[in-house]
Design an enzyme around this catalytic site. Structure first.
Site, PDB file in Angstrom:
ATOM      1  N   PRO A 277       0.848  -1.210   0.000  1.00 45.08           N
ATOM      2  CG  PRO A 277      -0.003  -1.034   2.166  1.00 45.08           C
ATOM      3  CD  PRO A 277       0.745  -1.964   1.274  1.00 45.08           C
ATOM      4  CG  ASP A 451       4.973  -1.339   2.435  1.00 52.16           C
ATOM      5  OD1 ASP A 451       3.791  -1.210   2.798  1.00 52.16           O
ATOM      6  OD2 ASP A 451       5.494  -2.460   2.183  1.00 52.16           O
ATOM      7  CG  HIS A 452       0.414   3.722   5.195  1.00 48.64           C
ATOM      8  ND1 HIS A 452       1.109   4.166   6.302  1.00 48.64           N
ATOM      9  CD2 HIS A 452      -0.729   4.472   5.171  1.00 48.64           C
ATOM     10  CE1 HIS A 452       0.448   5.123   6.905  1.00 48.64           C
ATOM     11  NE2 HIS A 452      -0.679   5.325   6.237  1.00 48.64           N
ATOM     12  NE  ARG A 453       2.966  -4.208   2.999  1.00 46.32           N
ATOM     13  CZ  ARG A 453       3.444  -5.175   2.218  1.00 46.32           C
ATOM     14  NH1 ARG A 453       2.823  -6.348   2.162  1.00 46.32           N
ATOM     15  NH2 ARG A 453       4.539  -4.977   1.511  1.00 46.32           N
ATOM     16  CB  ILE A 455       6.878   4.001   6.579  1.00 43.45           C
ATOM     17  CG1 ILE A 455       8.198   3.233   6.409  1.00 43.45           C
ATOM     18  CG2 ILE A 455       7.144   5.452   6.910  1.00 43.45           C
ATOM     19  CD1 ILE A 455       9.036   3.720   5.244  1.00 43.45           C
TER      20      ILE A 455
END
Length: 482
Positions: A277, A451-453, A455
């Protein structure tokens, strides 16, 4: 032990499955040395020269230039003892022992040419099921004699002597008949009212030359014939060239095979875009002080032969920011996050073969001068197409310099296995509020995708802010952070 050795296309790294033969550097009959480059192969990573595993003489080359070969398939045969005498050769000109054993699929694909004068089964005019002849659609008449039910008085077929069959000459198309008016005989084109008028006036339509569409006969043609008035000569008209209509077909299209670097890039980008994501944040920075620092650096004696560019300071800013925020330099591994204490800094480079991302191994341990030399060598090698697969594997964080194309910034896609990528935009002179006054300043825009998983928004924002702070005032940031 056989003196003929077959050399298979090796796995050049990271599970590559195939490669395209760009150029053979040797030919059949050449004497070669151990580790001498023999072929240039383009993989999904880069163009690589492959060295010979044995010294000897080239006995056979199995694949021409431009062909795509799978890893593990023989590409060349080498006679490792050419001084021992001639080798019995197969019909292909290569030693039988050197040629790969054909598979059942390859044997099934071999086609046997028909004898001269014969037509292959299934083709037009050839044999077909049931003793018939294959025609364009379906099958023609049977070649065997036709059968019917016996009638009373018929003589049994066994008792009747077969009558000789005279060869039937091929039909010859009759020559078209021409009437006295010079018109080819055939169907006359005329509407029913025109035919009735001709019948009433006693005019034979077959003797007329029509002046209507497609040579059809008009009422005027019939009336002129009835009155004996010859047809007026048609005025000479000059037809203007027709305006060409734009076509939108294959003649105006170009089809480019997707292979090599472009194919790998497409697969990686699609996998990354729909797996990680992505979130992208932007920051506009006044880099006037950083550009002045670069000018002072170039003036120093020990830096005069070094390529110094704004990208060098951006790379240094990223490396320093990673030390302050180590989680940015990590990988999502499903059930865990792998935080790496080394930074293999990738620099995206546009080449003739497509986009590649070679990386500088353990860049965080390098001094500014070592980092500048490493970046210069990396870019030069990439542009020459000589980047090795090892230089493009294991990247942990990437910078893409879209500013060289005059672009302000972008929303880059993460390379697979990385959690952050920074887009560095063009440095432009813009009006900027500096010390309470609007002045022309050198400004750039940074775009950070992550990567929002791994950061979250806070970590991504702090990381991007630290990069901006360094570029805004490098001397102050170095004093504060080191």
């Amino acid at each position: 032990m056989s003196r003929i050795k077959t050399f298979n296309l090796p796995d050049l790294g990271e599970g590559l499955t195939e490669g395209e033969i760009l150029a053979w550097l040797v030919k059949v009959g050449d004497d070669i040395e151990l580790n001498q480059p023999i072929v240039e192969v383009e993989t999904a990573k880069a163009a690589v020269e492959i060295p010979a595993k044995w010294a000897g003489r080239v006995q056979a080359i199995f694949h021409p230039e431009g062909s795509t070969v799978e890893v593990g398939v023989p590409i060349i045969a080498i006679d490792t003892d050419p001084g021992a005498g001639p080798v019995e050769e197969s019909t292909t000109g290569a030693p039988a022992s050197a040629l790969p054993t054909p598979s059942a699929a390859s044997l099934a694909a071999v086609e046997v040419a028909p004898a001269e004068g014969m037509v292959e089964p299934g083709l037009i005019g050839g044999a077909a099921p049931g003793g018939r002849t294959a025609v364009l659609v379906g099958y023609g008449p049977r070649n065997a004699p036709a059968k019917r039910r016996a009638r009373k008085g018929d003589v049994p077929a066994q008792a009747a002597a077969p009558a000789p069959v005279a060869p039937v000459p091929a039909p010859v198309a009759p020559a078209p008949a021409v009437n006295g008016n010079g018109r080819v005989s055939g169907p006359v084109l005329a509407k029913p009212p025109v035919r009735k008028l001709a019948k009433d006036l006693g005019v034979d339509l077959a003797t007329l030359t029509g002046s209507g569409p497609l040579g059809s006969i008009t009422r005027e043609d019939v009336q002129r014939a009835a009155s004996g008035t010859p047809a007026a000569a048609e005025p000479l008209t000059v037809t203007a060239p027709a305006t060409s209509v734009a076509s939108f077909g294959a003649d105006r299209e170009q089809r480019i095979p997707v292979k090599g670097v472009r194919k790998l890039t497409a697969e990686n980008m699609a996998r990354s875009a729909f797996t990680a994501p992505h979130v992208t944040e932007f920051l506009t920075v006044d880099v006037t002080r950083a550009m002045k620092a670069l000018d002072r650096l170039r003036d120093r004696r020990e830096w005069r032969d070094v390529r110094v560019s704004p990208l060098l300071l951006v790379a240094k800013a990223v490396l320093l920011a990673v030390k302050r925020h180590p989680m940015v330099n990590s990988t999502w591994a499903g059930d865990e996050i792998v935080v790496k204490e080394y930074v293999n800094l990738g620099i995206a480079a546009a080449t003739e073969r497509g986009l590649i991302v070679p990386n500088i191994k353990d860049a965080g341990r390098l001094s500014l001068r070592e980092l500048a030399d490493a970046m210069t060598g990396l870019v030069q090698t990439a542009k020459s197409g000589k980047t090795s697969p090892a230089d493009m594997s294991g990247g942990t964080l990437t910078i893409t310099n879209v500013g060289v194309f005059g672009v302000d910034t972008g929303t880059p896609i993460l390379p697979p296995g990385e959690s952050a990528i920074l887009a560095f935009g063009a440095v432009r002179e813009q009006p900027w509020v500096h010390k309470g006054k609007v002045k022309p300043r050198l400004v750039t825009t940074l775009g950070l995708s992550f990567d929002h998983r791994i950061i979250d928004g806070e970590l991504g924002s702090k990381f991007l802010r630290d990069i901006g702070d360094f570029l805004a005032d490098p001397e102050a940031a170095l004093l504060a952070w080191t």
